[in-house]
Design a protein around this motif. Structure first.
Motif, PDB file in Angstrom:
ATOM      1  N   GLY A 221       0.821  -1.207   0.000  1.00 47.06           N
ATOM      2  CA  GLY A 221       0.000   0.000   0.000  1.00 47.06           C
ATOM      3  C   GLY A 221       0.851   1.251   0.000  1.00 47.06           C
ATOM      4  N   ASP A 222       0.153   2.389  -0.047  1.00 45.22           N
ATOM      5  CA  ASP A 222       0.872   3.668  -0.155  1.00 45.22           C
ATOM      6  C   ASP A 222       0.355   4.743   0.788  1.00 45.22           C
ATOM      7  OD1 ASP A 222      -1.628   4.049  -1.672  1.00 45.22           O
ATOM      8  OD2 ASP A 222      -0.724   5.953  -2.261  1.00 45.22           O
ATOM      9  N   GLY A 223      -0.808   4.525   1.420  1.00 44.77           N
ATOM     10  CA  GLY A 223      -1.464   5.602   2.158  1.00 44.77           C
ATOM     11  C   GLY A 223      -1.325   5.483   3.661  1.00 44.77           C
ATOM     12  N   GLY A 224      -1.806   6.525   4.358  1.00 41.16           N
ATOM     13  CA  GLY A 224      -1.755   6.538   5.810  1.00 41.16           C
ATOM     14  C   GLY A 224      -2.662   5.518   6.461  1.00 41.16           C
ATOM     15  N   ASN A 225      -3.573   4.920   5.694  1.00 44.43           N
ATOM     16  CA  ASN A 225      -4.437   3.868   6.232  1.00 44.43           C
ATOM     17  C   ASN A 225      -3.844   2.477   6.036  1.00 44.43           C
ATOM     18  OD1 ASN A 225      -4.735   3.970   3.464  1.00 44.43           O
ATOM     19  ND2 ASN A 225      -6.943   3.644   3.472  1.00 44.43           N
ATOM     20  N   ASP A 226      -2.652   2.393   5.416  1.00 43.18           N
ATOM     21  CA  ASP A 226      -2.053   1.087   5.138  1.00 43.18           C
ATOM     22  C   ASP A 226      -1.130   0.544   6.228  1.00 43.18           C
ATOM     23  OD1 ASP A 226      -3.337   0.637   2.640  1.00 43.18           O
ATOM     24  OD2 ASP A 226      -1.995   2.090   1.710  1.00 43.18           O
ATOM     25  N   PRO A 227      -0.441   1.372   7.032  1.00 51.26           N
ATOM     26  CA  PRO A 227       0.378   0.804   8.105  1.00 51.26           C
ATOM     27  C   PRO A 227      -0.378  -0.076   9.085  1.00 51.26           C
ATOM     28  CG  PRO A 227       1.093   3.038   7.666  1.00 51.26           C
ATOM     29  CD  PRO A 227      -0.145   2.813   6.840  1.00 51.26           C
TER      30      PRO A 227
END
Length: 273
Positions: A221-227
């Motif tokens: 993923g690439d976004g702040g919701n992916d970690p």
């Protein structure tokens, strides 16, 4: 990474926008071929997105996904037959806190997703065309969000003023701590979802459904919701164009989505093992 040979990847869960998809929301053939190569190797593959379920259908069909998929950052997990594996709604009191936080921001458009509909008050907002292009369907104009408070899947604050969204995220987090997830799925989108509506929970739920240990899962993923899913997976892969804060939380970093980053990651990190 050092354990990859000992723990072969059996399931890959991928973000969509900014990861599988190009900036114009399309799939290229290299990505489609890479996913097909996974299936041929016996590796399971599915999708996790901030999108509503019906805005994922075209990509599900194009990629031949026949497993449960996670929409609304994991708030809704849908089986291939359309039935729900899980659904998590934002508590009404928490939704009111978030809506109040965004209400007086002239540079911010506020959207609510409920029951499959994209709800907004101003259909002429500058961010609306972008969202409609990505979702593939138009919004529903409402006078108030109050009638929908009992079944809100996601609230989105969106703006081209990315610094303002960062500030709003920092301000809202302590107000809804322990009650909701707050994360920027893209630099211009600040998402508010139920506490259980995160991609980490989605990965855990789908992997358990498939009978795959988390140690044998990979995510990208690439976004702040992916970690949230990076923390749960056996292998986490960040896209090359992701913000540094996101990349630091992944095991490895692949090329950007404009340079076939997913296809490269599949070839380099998953299929050889």
């Amino acid at each position: 990474m050092s354990d990859l040979a000992k723990q072969p990847i059996r399931f890959l869960l991928s973000d969509m926008d900014g990861t599988l998809l190009l900036p114009d929301h399309t799939l290229n053939q290299h990505t489609i071929d890479a996913v097909r190569s996974l299936r041929e190797a016996g590796v399971l593959f599915s999708l996790a997105s901030g999108r509503p379920p019906k805005a994922m259908l075209q990509q599900i069909e194009a990629l031949g996904v026949d497993l449960p998929t996670a929409a609304f950052n994991g708030g809704t997990i849908v089986k291939p037959d359309g039935t729900l594996l899980a659904a998590h709604y934002l508590p009404a009191t928490t939704a009111l806190i978030a809506l109040a936080q965004f209400a007086d921001q002239s540079d911010v458009e506020v959207w609510v997703f409920s029951g499959g509909d994209w709800l907004l008050k101003d259909p002429h907002g500058p961010m609306v065309p972008r969202e409609q292009s990505g979702l593939g369907y138009p919004p529903v104009v409402v006078e108030s969000f109050e009638p929908y408070l009992q079944r809100i899947d996601k609230i989105v604050a969106t703006s081209n003023n990315t610094e303002l969204l960062i500030e709003l995220e920092a301000q809202l987090l302590p107000k809804v701590n322990g009650m909701a997830q707050v994360s920027r799925s893209q630099p211009v989108y600040l998402d508010v979802t139920a506490l259980e509506a995160n991609k980490g929970t989605a990965l855990t739920t789908i992997a358990e459904y498939l009978g795959v240990p988390l140690e044998q899962t990979a995510v990208i993923g690439d976004g702040g919701n992916d970690p949230a899913m990076f923390k749960c997976a056996g292998l986490s892969i960040a896209m090359g164009q992701a913000e540094e804060a996101v990349k630091r939380q992944a095991d490895v970093v692949t090329a950007p989505n404009t340079e076939d980053g997913v296809a490269q990651a599949i070839k380099k990190y998953i299929l050889p093992h």
